[in-house]
Enzyme design. Sequence first.
Site, PDB file in Angstrom:
ATOM      1  N   CYS A  77       0.837  -1.204   0.000  1.00  0.00           N
ATOM      2  CA  CYS A  77       0.000   0.000   0.000  1.00  0.00           C
ATOM      3  C   CYS A  77       0.873   1.256   0.000  1.00  0.00           C
ATOM      4  O   CYS A  77       1.554   1.533  -0.977  1.00  0.00           O
ATOM      5  CB  CYS A  77      -0.992  -0.034   1.154  1.00  0.00           C
ATOM      6  SG  CYS A  77      -2.381   1.102   0.905  1.00  0.00           S
ATOM      7  N   HIS A  84      -3.695  -5.215   0.953  1.00  0.00           N
ATOM      8  CA  HIS A  84      -3.474  -5.692   2.319  1.00  0.00           C
ATOM      9  C   HIS A  84      -3.985  -7.128   2.435  1.00  0.00           C
ATOM     10  O   HIS A  84      -4.900  -7.537   1.716  1.00  0.00           O
ATOM     11  CB  HIS A  84      -4.224  -4.829   3.330  1.00  0.00           C
ATOM     12  CG  HIS A  84      -3.759  -3.411   3.402  1.00  0.00           C
ATOM     13  ND1 HIS A  84      -2.541  -3.059   3.932  1.00  0.00           N
ATOM     14  CD2 HIS A  84      -4.360  -2.257   3.022  1.00  0.00           C
ATOM     15  CE1 HIS A  84      -2.415  -1.740   3.882  1.00  0.00           C
ATOM     16  NE2 HIS A  84      -3.497  -1.229   3.327  1.00  0.00           N
TER      17      HIS A  84
END
Length: 527
Positions: free
Chosen positions: A359, A451
Amino acid sequence: MSRGGRAGGLLIAGTTSDAGKSVVTAGICRWLVRRGVKVAPFKGQNMSLNSFVTREGAEIGRAQAMQAQAARVEPTALMNPVLLKPGGDRSSQVVLMGRPVGEMSARGYFGGARGTSPGKPLHGGRRESLLGPVLECLERLRGTYDAVICEGAGSPAEINLRRTDIVNMAVARAARLPVVVVGDIDRGGVFASFFGTTALLSPEDQELIAGYLVNKFRGDVSLLEPGLEMLRGLTGRSTLGVLPFRHGLGIDEEDGLRVSARGAVRESPATPPYGEDVLRVAVCAVPLMSNFTDVDALAAEPGVVVRFVDRPEELADADLVVVPGTRGTVKALAWLRERGLADALARRAAEGRPVLGICGGYQILGERIDDEVESRAGTVAGLGLLPVRVRFAHEKTLARPAGLALGEAVEGYEIHHGVAEVRGGDAFVSDADGRALDGCRVGAVTGTHWHGALESDAFRRRFLTEVARTAGRRFVPAPGTSFGALREEQLDLLGDLIEEHADTDALMRLIEEGAPAGLPFIPPGAP
């Protein structure tokens, strides 16, 4: 378990932050569902950088997602209607019913300013105005489940915040929920904390304080019993359990990492490797780290040692370096440069040694970041380790994607404002037809917005096998490791703590009948 036509319930408060409210709430949920009770968790307002995306695409705190798993139900936005994601010491992004509605200063949130997103007022800008939506969510859950176990935040005796409370006693009083206060005895002063918490509440709030739970006790409980009896004599309330200290619970943390003086955090215990070597993973402890739980699946692998680091020399012996997610991508990038970690990462990439960015970490590894949203820093040069350019959009991407990586099925969840333009390299995740879905790979450097990808067991084993080969380690992933099964074992352990060390009959009476009448008032009460 209905009470007046509504589901029974309980609110778990704490003498402090990190007293164990999340653990106790999850444990009660698991205990109840094992008894055949249809139960749901709830937290009106959560402050956390660890978040999760539900099936309907709503962002909630990971602690509530974990508690939903403990209750064996699908998490929804109803379980955490307000989420605050800190962006610095004085401001947070406010997420309402799973969607961001603005950036707020602490003074604005507690005192009346409006959200900063164009055209998106934060319900008039005052926290107390969110009490209505919070209670509506709770009532909807109580109309669906047999019981709702609510978690408070911080301490209910934060007298400077009582007027604007939407998560502790305001919820308990509006919903007529009995309250059990949890205290961490490992910190010391638990008796004073129980007494003082109760004595600083108004008479109306004290009517709902039904008992106490001691958490993280070490030693002989009989030595504690005289103090518990004295506490009952002083307050008229019983202690409903003494939960022992347990290592290795491994549940998702809520409010962030406790960082030591030199920055190393959450060092994982080393378990014997399945092969001949261990595998060493260093995670850069960047500012405003988000979803550091991404590496829990690595730490669950036998022989994988995970440590969080803040110095370049700590990358030297690492077989894999992870640059994790962050709520402040540009700030984290500057931090990496200031500490010399950026240069260490560049050397690793040049030497063909594995680096994984997740991310915000993925964005940091790219060539350029255009940010007029999060930091408003404009165009900032990235580390240049991946041919990726990132532009921050006002709309946040919230998704639960699935695909193939390294030939294995992988699932994840996305929470980011940054939009990546991949200008070379190989895709990290593709669909069944080979079309790129996410991420980028160049040599041993990999980046992804997803994630939770490492929780996919077959992919994680394939990825670690590749890392070990590149690092020259005789490490072999254990073939039977199931992260989901390990998580279930941990949640069962929480249920066992409640079932074996709490007065479950008393807890059930509170859930079904509410707080007992006639609980004494402890002066002085609220100012």
